[in-house]
Design a protein around this motif. Structure first.
Motif, PDB file in Angstrom:
ATOM      1  N   LEU A   1       3.707   2.769   2.386  1.00 61.65           N
ATOM      2  CA  LEU A   1       4.637   3.755   1.846  1.00 61.65           C
ATOM      3  C   LEU A   1       3.964   5.114   1.850  1.00 61.65           C
ATOM      4  N   LEU A   2       4.556   6.080   2.557  1.00 66.06           N
ATOM      5  CA  LEU A   2       4.064   7.458   2.547  1.00 66.06           C
ATOM      6  C   LEU A   2       4.935   8.238   1.587  1.00 66.06           C
ATOM      7  N   LEU A   3       4.341   8.743   0.511  1.00 64.92           N
ATOM      8  CA  LEU A   3       5.107   9.357  -0.569  1.00 64.92           C
ATOM      9  C   LEU A   3       4.521  10.705  -0.931  1.00 64.92           C
ATOM     10  N   SER A   4       5.376  11.722  -1.022  1.00 67.89           N
ATOM     11  CA  SER A   4       4.937  13.045  -1.446  1.00 67.89           C
ATOM     12  C   SER A   4       4.550  13.026  -2.920  1.00 67.89           C
ATOM     13  N   ALA A   5       3.540  13.808  -3.272  1.00 69.35           N
ATOM     14  CA  ALA A   5       3.115  13.876  -4.673  1.00 69.35           C
ATOM     15  C   ALA A   5       4.166  14.530  -5.553  1.00 69.35           C
ATOM     16  N   ALA A   6       5.130  15.230  -4.936  1.00 68.11           N
ATOM     17  CA  ALA A   6       6.204  15.861  -5.703  1.00 68.11           C
ATOM     18  C   ALA A   6       7.395  14.926  -5.892  1.00 68.11           C
ATOM     19  N   ALA A   7       7.305  13.711  -5.373  1.00 73.18           N
ATOM     20  CA  ALA A   7       8.424  12.761  -5.440  1.00 73.18           C
ATOM     21  C   ALA A   7       8.150  11.697  -6.492  1.00 73.18           C
TER      22      ALA A   7
ATOM     23  N   MET B   1       0.838  -1.191   0.000  1.00 67.44           N
ATOM     24  CA  MET B   1       0.000   0.000   0.000  1.00 67.44           C
ATOM     25  C   MET B   1       0.878   1.248   0.000  1.00 67.44           C
ATOM     26  N   ALA B   2       0.403   2.278  -0.704  1.00 65.75           N
ATOM     27  CA  ALA B   2       1.068   3.581  -0.691  1.00 65.75           C
ATOM     28  C   ALA B   2       0.012   4.651  -0.497  1.00 65.75           C
ATOM     29  N   VAL B   3       0.377   5.716   0.200  1.00 62.15           N
ATOM     30  CA  VAL B   3      -0.530   6.845   0.409  1.00 62.15           C
ATOM     31  C   VAL B   3       0.119   8.091  -0.181  1.00 62.15           C
ATOM     32  N   VAL B   4      -0.608   8.755  -1.073  1.00 61.50           N
ATOM     33  CA  VAL B   4      -0.135   9.980  -1.721  1.00 61.50           C
ATOM     34  C   VAL B   4      -1.222  11.032  -1.582  1.00 61.50           C
ATOM     35  N   VAL B   5      -0.837  12.252  -1.228  1.00 61.26           N
ATOM     36  CA  VAL B   5      -1.781  13.365  -1.147  1.00 61.26           C
ATOM     37  C   VAL B   5      -1.569  14.239  -2.379  1.00 61.26           C
ATOM     38  N   HIS B   6      -2.606  14.381  -3.180  1.00 62.56           N
ATOM     39  CA  HIS B   6      -2.494  15.213  -4.376  1.00 62.56           C
ATOM     40  C   HIS B   6      -2.086  16.629  -4.011  1.00 62.56           C
ATOM     41  N   GLY B   7      -1.059  17.141  -4.701  1.00 65.93           N
ATOM     42  CA  GLY B   7      -0.592  18.496  -4.446  1.00 65.93           C
ATOM     43  C   GLY B   7      -1.285  19.507  -5.342  1.00 65.93           C
ATOM     44  N   ARG B   8      -0.543  20.527  -5.754  1.00 69.60           N
ATOM     45  CA  ARG B   8      -1.135  21.578  -6.569  1.00 69.60           C
ATOM     46  C   ARG B   8      -1.132  21.252  -8.056  1.00 69.60           C
TER      47      ARG B   8
END
Length: 283
Positions: free
Chosen positions: A87-93, A1-8
């Motif tokens: 997996l916690l992943l930034s949307a910019a990564a 599982m991965a969690v991504v928060v949509h950015g701008r």
């Protein structure tokens, strides 16, 4: 599982999702999108509409990025209650090849590990050297450490741009504290994980590319004084600690005033600094 928060940016989020699909194809992604409709939110919803590996979760109207990420973690735990890690992943990564596999391998070899971090670099770069300052005196081996392939080291802090978290901790209710800004929430999470006897490891065999140069530097050097003081003080000598606290309590607030920052944030800053210093002393 991965969690991504949509950015701008829909393009940036799409690139992040594409890197997961390419380099970790069996991973289900929980994508948290904003409740407020705008062009970028509409665009990213359209792009993932037919995706077989992305599950969209809606944030609340006034959620911060940390609150949205925590909402995504809650959803991930509901979707896959027996997951071994998240997996916690930034949307910019963007994941590089073998990154998730290397992080899982690091975790599997160490039963006490709670969080595994990785190197965070600018696109097409193999290493980022952060600037030296008083704020880096408390730094521990991290993403900027010189790499020699599969080098791994135990650390006090792993960048929230990409971290693999043991799902057992998440099932215990451990989350980032939304009362802190992002770098402070990452430091607080790592501190609390270490406080219950779980280790933080960073593997140089795993790498993500990060688009935002300003935020990239903050990830690498720790950002604010209150974040660094929350880390274990065993990394500082007596002289370093005195210099650091002088910078945190005196120089940093003065610079905020001289640069025209919103001084209404200072009471919360001092409160966080005092709480962090107390926690550090207790650790």
């Amino acid at each position: 599982m991965a969690v991504v928060v949509h950015g701008r940016s829909a393009n940036s989020t799409s690139a992040c999702l594409a890197s997961i699909e390419e380099h970790a194809p069996s991973t289900t992604v929980v994508l948290v999108v904003g409740a407020r409709e705008c062009a970028e939110v509409t665009e990213i919803r359209a792009r993932i509409a037919n995706s077989r590996f992305v599950r969209a979760v809606e944030a609340r109207a006034h959620d911060t990025e940390i609150e949205a990420a925590n909402r995504g973690i809650d959803a991930a735990m509901q979707f896959h209650p027996s997951a071994a890690s998240v997996l916690l992943l930034s949307a910019a990564a963007r994941l590089r090849p073998g990154t998730l596999q290397a992080m899982r391998s690091c975790s599997d070899r160490r039963p006490d590990v709670g969080i595994v971090g990785c190197r965070v670099v600018a696109p097409r770069c193999d290493q980022v050297q952060p600037r030296r300052s008083l704020a880096t005196l408390a730094a521990v081996p991290s993403e900027s450490t010189a790499s020699s392939g599969a080098t791994e080291c135990e650390a006090d802090f792993a960048s929230g741009a990409c971290m693999l978290v043991d799902a057992a901790l998440l099932r215990m209710g451990i989350r980032r504290d939304a009362s802190y800004q992002r770098s402070g929430a990452d430091a607080d999470l790592c501190l609390r994980v270490r406080a219950i006897g779980r280790a933080i490891w960073v593997t140089q065999a795993a790498t993500v590319e990060y688009d935002d140069d300003r935020i990239l530097r903050n990830h690498l050097i720790g950002g604010h004084a209150c974040d660094q003081v929350r880390l274990s003080r065993r990394t500082m000598t007596g002289v370093q600690r005195r210099l650091f606290l002088a910078h945190a309590w005196l120089v940093h607030p003065l610079l905020c005033a001289l640069r025209g920052r919103d001084l209404r944030q200072l009471p919360a800053y001092f409160a966080g600094l005092w709480a962090g210093q107390s926690m550090g002393a207790g650790g």
